[in-house]
Design an enzyme around this catalytic site. Sequence first.
Site, mmCIF file in Angstrom:
data_model
loop_
_atom_site.group_PDB
_atom_site.id
_atom_site.type_symbol
_atom_site.label_atom_id
_atom_site.label_comp_id
_atom_site.label_asym_id
_atom_site.label_seq_id
_atom_site.Cartn_x
_atom_site.Cartn_y
_atom_site.Cartn_z
ATOM 1 C CE LYS A 38 -21.453 36.484 183.359
ATOM 2 N NZ LYS A 38 -22.600 35.085 182.673
ATOM 3 N NE ARG A 136 -26.326 30.271 180.062
ATOM 4 C CZ ARG A 136 -26.028 31.152 180.244
ATOM 5 N NH1 ARG A 136 -24.785 31.441 179.698
ATOM 6 N NH2 ARG A 136 -26.252 31.850 180.364
ATOM 7 C CE1 TYR A 272 11.243 27.062 180.235
ATOM 8 C CE2 TYR A 272 9.488 28.487 180.144
ATOM 9 C CZ TYR A 272 9.977 27.713 181.054
ATOM 10 O OH TYR A 272 10.550 28.124 182.342
ATOM 11 C CG MET A 320 3.553 30.800 185.798
ATOM 12 S SD MET A 320 3.800 29.597 187.152
ATOM 13 C CE MET A 320 3.637 27.588 186.112
HETATM 14 C C1 LIG Z 1 -27.842 35.722 182.984
HETATM 15 C C2 LIG Z 1 -27.086 36.026 182.030
HETATM 16 N N1 LIG Z 1 -27.404 37.117 181.720
HETATM 17 C C3 LIG Z 1 -26.976 38.467 181.720
HETATM 18 C C4 LIG Z 1 -25.477 38.569 180.736
HETATM 19 C C5 LIG Z 1 -24.699 39.391 180.539
HETATM 20 O O1 LIG Z 1 -24.763 39.523 179.440
HETATM 21 P P1 LIG Z 1 -23.577 40.565 178.459
HETATM 22 O O2 LIG Z 1 -22.319 40.716 178.533
HETATM 23 O O3 LIG Z 1 -23.847 40.493 177.024
HETATM 24 O O4 LIG Z 1 -24.202 42.116 178.258
HETATM 25 C C6 LIG Z 1 -25.068 37.626 181.297
HETATM 26 C C7 LIG Z 1 -23.661 36.433 180.673
HETATM 27 O O5 LIG Z 1 -23.643 35.798 180.470
HETATM 28 C C8 LIG Z 1 -25.603 36.119 182.039
HETATM 29 O O6 LIG Z 1 -25.743 35.129 181.616
#
Ligand SMILES: Cc1ncc(COP(=O)(O)O)c(C=O)c1O
Length: 381
Positions: A38, A136, A272, A320
């Site tokens: 992700k 969460r 700046y 920037m």
């Molecule tokens: C649901 C979930 N599983 C696994 C992970 C992976 O976590 P990490 O990067 O600490 O291994 C995350 C990361 O935030 C997560 O949100």
Amino acid sequence: MHPNLLHWIELDPSALRQNLALFREVVPPSTRLMLVVKANAYGHGLEEITRLVPTLPVDVLGVHSLDEAIRVRDAGWTGPVYVLGYIASARLGEALDHDLDVTIVSPAMLEAAEAAGRSRGSRIRCHLKVETGTHRQGMNDDELHEALRTLRGSRGTVLAGLSTHFANIEDTTDPTFAKSQLEAFTRRTSEIAAEFPGVVRHAACSAAALTLPETSFDLVRVGISAYGYWPSKETRVSFRTRAGEGSLRPVLSWKTRIGQVRDIPSGAYVGYGCTERVARDTRMAVLPVGYSDGFDRGLSRIGHVLVRGRRARVLGRVCMNIVMVDVTDIPEAAPEDEVVLLGRSDAETIDANDLAALLQTLSYEILARISPTLPRFVVEP
Ligand SMILES: Cc1ncc(COP(=O)(O)O)c(C=O)c1O
């Protein structure tokens, strides 16, 4: 790297292999390994990392959103993909188009998935998120029972997994809270797992897999440590106490080039806001990188970069698209020289933890905020 480039990311696949090998060593052989990609693979580049996956000991890819999942498919990964975040009701049916597993965070979301599956005459693979104390995402006991009632009579969904996420495992060497969550997860899911054979139970992130092997279940979801970072100092201490020294190596280096070298007189202000006034005749390098690329403005005056194996401090405010650094003590510094923002230059290193410490944040945020528009290259050492 190519002289046309002004800034770029280099990815070291041998580091990725080494980091994942550590997980293969510490989790049981029957536990599958998810690489979490992700947030643009924690800033490393979703497509670039996905294309490396067939060469890695990875069974499943984890993404946050449906759109990330589609990018993973477009990059050629045909294995399992779990969407860990919320999907809008209107788009749940797309999980079938792209052969994805989805995370269900409420009975209402399951109903929406059920309707989407039925309308397409197929079943969406669902993982119920179980509340164990993080508050969460996650369903409490009543919500879980309601979801299970839907699943028992279902024609549009199938129970593929049960998951949870730890709240307090990175920030402490005390596993008490994590163990209470583990106990709650085991208690809430044992009967369900017995009723639905083949259901995949998963709870562990990097820190859990490294420090509490009993959290491994059927699959571990590894993010930050696959990319070469201990989730925290505490995690490293807990791991060392339990299993000895484990070695992780950052996968990503971030580089730029000096655009211009200038001499400015003692007493001159830089940048700046006139926040910096040099106290000596100063040789300054101007770099074509700034906060829009992910080089945080909080590094103004306190950050460093590496030029010819030496540290050069940021002068004045990060702009920037431009940063000025002090190269007075690096007289050989010249236009077009390679500059390391993250990574190694001779004996010196700057890693995401160094920047995170200056910015009072985590390596996660430093990496995830590197601009996705920078070119990324896989470079075997
Ligand atoms: C649901 C979930 N599983 C696994 C992970 C992976 O976590 P990490 O990067 O600490 O291994 C995350 C990361 O935030 C997560 O949100």
